[in-house]
Design a protein around this motif. Structure first.
Motif, PDB file in Angstrom:
ATOM      1  N   HIS A   1       0.864  -1.195   0.000  1.00 33.31           N
ATOM      2  CA  HIS A   1       0.000   0.000   0.000  1.00 33.31           C
ATOM      3  C   HIS A   1       0.897   1.241   0.000  1.00 33.31           C
ATOM      4  O   HIS A   1       1.592   1.528   0.975  1.00 33.31           O
ATOM      5  CB  HIS A   1      -0.883  -0.021   1.243  1.00 33.31           C
TER       6      HIS A   1
ATOM      7  N   THR B   1       1.150   5.343  -0.374  1.00 35.17           N
ATOM      8  CA  THR B   1       0.427   6.613  -0.272  1.00 35.17           C
ATOM      9  C   THR B   1       1.428   7.739  -0.454  1.00 35.17           C
ATOM     10  O   THR B   1       2.463   7.764   0.232  1.00 35.17           O
ATOM     11  CB  THR B   1      -0.264   6.750   1.097  1.00 35.17           C
TER      12      THR B   1
ATOM     13  N   GLN C   1       4.880   3.730   2.504  1.00 35.68           N
ATOM     14  CA  GLN C   1       4.626   2.419   1.898  1.00 35.68           C
ATOM     15  C   GLN C   1       4.619   1.343   2.977  1.00 35.68           C
ATOM     16  O   GLN C   1       5.571   1.202   3.741  1.00 35.68           O
ATOM     17  CB  GLN C   1       5.667   2.071   0.843  1.00 35.68           C
TER      18      GLN C   1
ATOM     19  N   GLU D   1      -8.158  -0.885  -4.461  1.00 36.41           N
ATOM     20  CA  GLU D   1      -8.423   0.282  -3.639  1.00 36.41           C
ATOM     21  C   GLU D   1      -8.668  -0.158  -2.199  1.00 36.41           C
ATOM     22  O   GLU D   1      -8.994  -1.318  -1.942  1.00 36.41           O
ATOM     23  CB  GLU D   1      -9.650   1.048  -4.155  1.00 36.41           C
TER      24      GLU D   1
ATOM     25  N   THR E   1      -2.608   7.102  -4.383  1.00 32.55           N
ATOM     26  CA  THR E   1      -2.429   5.824  -3.697  1.00 32.55           C
ATOM     27  C   THR E   1      -2.289   4.706  -4.721  1.00 32.55           C
ATOM     28  O   THR E   1      -2.826   4.794  -5.836  1.00 32.55           O
ATOM     29  CB  THR E   1      -3.615   5.499  -2.762  1.00 32.55           C
ATOM     30  N   ASP E   2      -1.580   3.682  -4.339  1.00 28.51           N
ATOM     31  CA  ASP E   2      -1.421   2.508  -5.193  1.00 28.51           C
ATOM     32  C   ASP E   2      -1.397   1.281  -4.284  1.00 28.51           C
ATOM     33  O   ASP E   2      -0.570   1.194  -3.371  1.00 28.51           O
ATOM     34  CB  ASP E   2      -0.121   2.596  -6.011  1.00 28.51           C
TER      35      ASP E   2
END
Length: 289
Positions: free
Chosen positions: A8, A10, A77, A218, A280-281
């Protein structure tokens, strides 16, 4: 049992150098009776002056970051490995006194559940929410299990899903009026309807397996209801199903604001605005157990 690795990322970009007040992160998945955290790593750029782990008032694992130098960008992360094990979301026996609405909680339990029995957002319960709660309760003759199943399946048939990455959740009344929203809106509505009939419910943020073939995921949101005899049990009103081993919970709280993944403010003058770009990823991979 399923195993997952979740990455995750950001990223914040500020239009000019700013001073950050302490930021609280809720990115570490929990360990409970249905999932076990195997490992968690967090990397921050730039490196914070202080990084502290703690439990918040709702029992969620938090990381508090403090910075001394002004920043123009911030990258966070987390990499988590989690095993989930609940294949049957209904593997419990309700207490005999908790099968039909309204539930008459013992005083000691009612005191513990107090925050989860109140309205989820300021303004109380909208008349439309109370009406929906009563209508569904009447339809299932007050049976708690049928009520939760009916509500879980009713919301996604009534409301259209509309992605909205950022911003606060709609109030329950607004979601019903719009008949549309995103997962956090549906979760808040579910919580409000449950509380309207006296069921203790809370908001949950986390991840959902989805399509592991895609690289685009998401953050997800759903609700949990306290069922005497079964404890906290998850219900996903976006997908219309009870939560089992394909959801990974991070944080749970009476309201979504208390379960947000990153919270904190900038140290700026009153009335001043600093444009911030947030991206975000999230990737979710199945791993061998």
């Amino acid at each position: 049992m399923n195993g997952y690795r979740i990455t995750h990322l950001t990223q914040y970009q500020y239009e000019r150098a700013v001073q950050l007040r302490p930021h609280t992160l809720r990115l570490c998945p929990r360990s409970d009776g249905s999932q076990w955290l195997q490992s968690f790593q967090l990397s921050c750029s730039p490196t914070p002056k202080q990084q502290t782990y703690c439990l918040d008032a709702n029992g969620n694992t938090c990381t508090v970051l403090s910075f001394t130098q002004p920043l123009t960008d911030l990258s966070l992360q987390s990499v988590s490995e989690v095993n989930t094990a609940r294949t049957n979301p209904f593997d419990y026996l309700s207490e005999s006194w908790a099968v039909e609405l309204p539930i008459d909680y013992p005083l000691s339990l009612a005191a513990q559940l107090g925050p989860y029995l109140k309205a989820p957002l300021a303004g109380g319960t909208a008349p439309t929410v109370a009406h929906l709660a009563q209508a569904l309760s009447t339809e299932v003759s007050g049976n708690v299990g049928y009520f939760l199943t009916r509500l879980t399946q009713y919301i996604p048939t009534l409301c259209d899903y509309q992605p909205r990455q950022h911003g606060a959740a709609y109030s329950p009344g607004v979601t019903l009026e719009k008949k549309a929203g995103t997962c956090r809106d549906f979760a808040v509505l579910f919580v409000a309807v449950c509380r309207a009939v006296g069921l203790a419910a809370r908001f949950v943020s986390g991840y959902q397996e989805g399509d592991l073939e895609t690289t685009e995921h998401e953050l997800h949101a759903w609700a949990e209801v306290y069922i005497p005899g079964g404890g906290w049990r998850g219900f996903d009103p976006t997908l219309g199903l009870a939560v089992a081993d394909r959801h990974i919970a991070i944080a749970a709280a009476p309201s979504p604001q208390q379960a947000t993944p990153v919270s904190g403010t900038l140290q700026i003058a009153p009335g001043e605005n600093v444009h911030t770009t947030l991206t975000t990823d999230i990737t979710i991979e199945a791993i061998a157990l």
